[in-house]
Design a protein around this motif. Structure first.
Motif, PDB file in Angstrom:
ATOM      1  N   SER A  68      45.506  31.129  31.749  1.00  0.00           N
ATOM      2  CA  SER A  68      45.575  30.549  32.857  1.00  0.00           C
ATOM      3  C   SER A  68      44.746  30.984  33.568  1.00  0.00           C
ATOM      4  O   SER A  68      43.204  30.164  33.963  1.00  0.00           O
ATOM      5  N   GLN A  70      42.509  33.227  32.982  1.00  0.00           N
ATOM      6  CA  GLN A  70      40.767  33.907  32.528  1.00  0.00           C
ATOM      7  C   GLN A  70      40.419  31.898  32.592  1.00  0.00           C
ATOM      8  O   GLN A  70      38.680  32.772  32.649  1.00  0.00           O
ATOM      9  N   VAL A  71      40.791  30.694  32.176  1.00  0.00           N
ATOM     10  CA  VAL A  71      40.090  29.565  32.207  1.00  0.00           C
ATOM     11  C   VAL A  71      39.208  29.831  33.520  1.00  0.00           C
ATOM     12  O   VAL A  71      38.162  29.079  33.863  1.00  0.00           O
ATOM     13  N   HIS A  72      40.201  29.895  34.756  1.00  0.00           N
ATOM     14  CA  HIS A  72      40.009  30.286  36.202  1.00  0.00           C
ATOM     15  C   HIS A  72      38.792  30.882  36.059  1.00  0.00           C
ATOM     16  O   HIS A  72      37.629  30.058  37.244  1.00  0.00           O
ATOM     17  N   THR A  74      36.624  32.375  34.527  1.00  0.00           N
ATOM     18  CA  THR A  74      35.729  31.582  33.794  1.00  0.00           C
ATOM     19  C   THR A  74      34.412  30.210  34.398  1.00  0.00           C
ATOM     20  O   THR A  74      33.221  30.064  34.453  1.00  0.00           O
ATOM     21  N   LYS A  75      35.946  29.402  34.684  1.00  0.00           N
ATOM     22  CA  LYS A  75      34.621  28.816  35.720  1.00  0.00           C
ATOM     23  C   LYS A  75      33.852  29.580  37.138  1.00  0.00           C
ATOM     24  O   LYS A  75      33.018  28.815  37.907  1.00  0.00           O
ATOM     25  N   MET A  76      34.996  30.754  37.697  1.00  0.00           N
ATOM     26  CA  MET A  76      34.361  30.941  39.138  1.00  0.00           C
ATOM     27  C   MET A  76      32.855  31.799  38.213  1.00  0.00           C
ATOM     28  O   MET A  76      32.045  31.925  39.223  1.00  0.00           O
ATOM     29  N   ALA A  78      31.266  30.677  36.128  1.00  0.00           N
ATOM     30  CA  ALA A  78      29.986  29.613  35.627  1.00  0.00           C
ATOM     31  C   ALA A  78      29.453  29.164  36.992  1.00  0.00           C
ATOM     32  O   ALA A  78      28.391  28.658  37.643  1.00  0.00           O
ATOM     33  N   ASN A  79      30.764  28.845  38.230  1.00  0.00           N
ATOM     34  CA  ASN A  79      29.794  28.778  39.420  1.00  0.00           C
ATOM     35  C   ASN A  79      28.916  29.726  40.267  1.00  0.00           C
ATOM     36  O   ASN A  79      28.160  29.321  40.827  1.00  0.00           O
TER      37      ASN A  79
END
Length: 86
Positions: A68, A70-72, A74-76, A78-79
């Motif tokens: 979880s 790692q998913v967060h 990844t979003k960081m 992308a931002n």
């Protein structure tokens, strides 16, 4: 240590003939501040450091993130890419 990292980024940009090539790096979530320090201190155009500190690491492990987290992260990342604005 961060001087070598700066030289590395500049060499990549020079080799690719792309002086403003975006570079996104991650400061590890670990408590090893000496390791985290280099990416956090680099001040170059279009170089962004995403700080993973505070994200959940696996039990009995001070380095690897949980799924979880790692998913967060990844979003960081992308931002951060969109924040560069190229």
């Amino acid at each position: 240590m961060y001087k070598t990292l700066i030289e590395f980024f500049l060499d990549i940009r020079r080799d690719l003939a792309s002086p403003v090539l975006p570079i996104i790096q991650v400061a590890l979530a670990s408590n090893y501040e000496v390791v985290r320090k280099a990416p956090l201190e680099i001040k170059l155009p279009n170089v962004i450091c995403v700080d993973a500190k505070g994200l959940e690491v696996k039990k009995n492990d001070t380095l690897h993130l949980t799924t979880s987290a790692q998913v967060h992260l990844t979003k960081m990342l992308a931002n951060a890419f969109f924040d560069i604005g190229i």
